[in-house]
Design a protein around this motif. Structure first.
Motif, mmCIF file in Angstrom:
data_model
loop_
_atom_site.group_PDB
_atom_site.id
_atom_site.type_symbol
_atom_site.label_atom_id
_atom_site.label_comp_id
_atom_site.label_asym_id
_atom_site.label_seq_id
_atom_site.Cartn_x
_atom_site.Cartn_y
_atom_site.Cartn_z
ATOM 1 N N HIS A 94 0.742 -1.301 -0.083
ATOM 2 C CA HIS A 94 -0.055 0.051 -0.044
ATOM 3 C C HIS A 94 0.935 1.171 -0.064
ATOM 4 C CE1 HIS A 94 -3.550 -2.488 1.136
ATOM 5 N NE2 HIS A 94 -2.661 -3.040 2.205
ATOM 6 N N ASP A 95 0.477 2.298 -0.714
ATOM 7 C CA ASP A 95 1.214 3.619 -0.723
ATOM 8 C C ASP A 95 0.407 4.511 0.480
ATOM 9 O OD1 ASP A 95 3.086 3.154 -2.583
ATOM 10 O OD2 ASP A 95 1.836 3.756 -4.413
ATOM 11 N N LYS A 96 1.048 5.012 1.346
ATOM 12 C CA LYS A 96 0.607 5.941 2.260
ATOM 13 C C LYS A 96 1.310 7.269 2.147
ATOM 14 C CE LYS A 96 -0.775 2.204 5.367
ATOM 15 N NZ LYS A 96 -1.003 2.051 6.703
ATOM 16 N N ALA A 97 0.440 8.323 2.190
ATOM 17 C CA ALA A 97 1.005 9.837 2.319
ATOM 18 C C ALA A 97 1.687 10.157 3.758
ATOM 19 C CB ALA A 97 -0.136 10.631 1.668
ATOM 20 N N PHE A 98 2.456 10.782 3.610
ATOM 21 C CA PHE A 98 3.200 11.536 4.878
ATOM 22 C C PHE A 98 1.877 12.340 5.533
ATOM 23 C CE2 PHE A 98 6.970 10.665 3.024
ATOM 24 C CZ PHE A 98 7.722 9.775 4.132
ATOM 25 N N PRO A 99 1.774 12.352 6.817
ATOM 26 C CA PRO A 99 0.800 13.340 7.397
ATOM 27 C C PRO A 99 1.242 14.815 7.143
ATOM 28 C CG PRO A 99 1.901 11.902 9.068
ATOM 29 C CD PRO A 99 2.561 11.743 7.770
ATOM 30 N N GLN A 100 0.004 15.496 6.885
ATOM 31 C CA GLN A 100 0.123 16.934 6.558
ATOM 32 C C GLN A 100 1.009 17.782 7.447
ATOM 33 O OE1 GLN A 100 -1.252 17.784 3.616
ATOM 34 N NE2 GLN A 100 -1.179 19.955 3.509
ATOM 35 N N TRP A 101 0.817 17.628 8.813
ATOM 36 C CA TRP A 101 1.385 18.307 9.768
ATOM 37 C C TRP A 101 2.901 18.034 9.635
ATOM 38 C CZ3 TRP A 101 4.702 15.836 13.193
ATOM 39 C CH2 TRP A 101 4.230 14.341 13.084
ATOM 40 N N LEU A 102 3.252 17.062 9.233
ATOM 41 C CA LEU A 102 4.723 16.854 8.841
ATOM 42 C C LEU A 102 5.345 17.684 8.098
ATOM 43 C CD1 LEU A 102 7.014 14.824 10.137
ATOM 44 C CD2 LEU A 102 6.466 13.259 8.119
ATOM 45 N N GLY A 103 4.552 17.904 6.878
ATOM 46 C CA GLY A 103 4.927 18.909 5.917
ATOM 47 C C GLY A 103 5.101 20.351 6.318
#
Length: 72
Positions: free
Chosen positions: A44-53
């Motif tokens: 599965h591809d999972k996106a990094f959390p928005q808060w991390l960016g």
């Protein structure tokens, strides 16, 4: 030291922007069924959390500005 702060800050800033605009992701692999040495897996591809960016942008900007305005 100033140059290192600026470079690290810019790298974090760019990485944070990359994550915020939705391009940062990682893969996880789950084992669905395992029978002896045979197994079925799913990736599965999972996106990094928005808060991390957002954190990367903030810290990167602070480091870059700190390196630019540092005396010495």
């Amino acid at each position: 030291m100033r140059f290192a702060l600026i470079v690290v800050g810019l790298v974090l800033l760019v990485a944070g922007l990359w994550v915020v605009f939705g391009h940062g992701s990682y893969q996880t692999t789950d084992t669905l069924v395992q029978l002896g040495s045979a197994k079925i897996t799913a990736t599965h591809d999972k996106a990094f959390p928005q808060w991390l960016g957002i954190a990367g942008i903030a810290v990167g900007a602070l480091l870059a500005l700190g390196g630019i305005f540092r005396k010495g």
